[in-house]
Design a protein around this motif. Structure first.
Motif, short mmCIF file in Angstrom:
data_model
loop_
_atom_site.label_atom_id
_atom_site.label_comp_id
_atom_site.label_asym_id
_atom_site.label_seq_id
_atom_site.Cartn_x
_atom_site.Cartn_y
_atom_site.Cartn_z
N ASP A 73 0.94 -1.06 0.07
CA ASP A 73 -0.10 0.03 0.03
C ASP A 73 1.00 1.19 0.05
N ASN A 126 0.50 4.31 0.44
CA ASN A 126 0.18 5.08 1.77
C ASN A 126 0.55 4.71 3.11
N ARG A 127 0.68 3.47 3.07
CA ARG A 127 1.16 2.75 4.44
C ARG A 127 2.18 3.22 4.98
N VAL A 183 3.70 6.11 4.79
CA VAL A 183 3.52 7.54 5.23
C VAL A 183 2.54 7.65 6.56
N ASP A 184 1.55 6.64 6.37
CA ASP A 184 0.77 6.65 7.68
C ASP A 184 1.35 6.12 8.83
N HIS A 216 3.85 8.75 10.16
CA HIS A 216 2.92 9.71 10.68
C HIS A 216 2.57 9.42 12.28
N GLN A 242 2.50 16.63 8.11
CA GLN A 242 2.45 15.47 7.75
C GLN A 242 3.20 15.30 6.26
N ASP A 271 4.31 13.85 2.45
CA ASP A 271 3.66 12.97 1.46
C ASP A 271 4.62 12.06 0.88
N ARG A 272 4.27 11.26 -0.14
CA ARG A 272 4.87 10.19 -0.85
C ARG A 272 6.22 10.78 -1.35
#
Length: 60
Positions: free
Chosen positions: A9, A11-12, A14-15, A18, A41, A43-44
């Motif tokens: 994923d 976005n994983r 980045v999440d 964060h 936060q 970003d990729r």
């Protein structure tokens, strides 16, 4: 039964970063001179830029 690997994923990472920073985990690793406020936060694209820089440092 062997399952095929799950697609990553995008976005994983980045999440997770964060969540680590929000929990205060990052600041235990950062030197005292690094500002501990004003975090936004990532970003990729920003994380990719940092990763590229770290790879250049490790593989000159």
């Amino acid at each position: 039964m062997t399952g095929s690997p799950q697609a990553p994923d995008p976005n994983r990472d980045v999440d997770e970063l964060h969540a680590l920073i929000k929990a205060g985990g990052f600041w235990r690793l950062a030197p005292e001179w690094v500002p501990h406020t004003g975090y936004a936060q990532s970003d990729r694209q920003s994380l990719s830029h940092v990763e590229d820089g770290l790879r250049r440092l490790l593989n000159p």
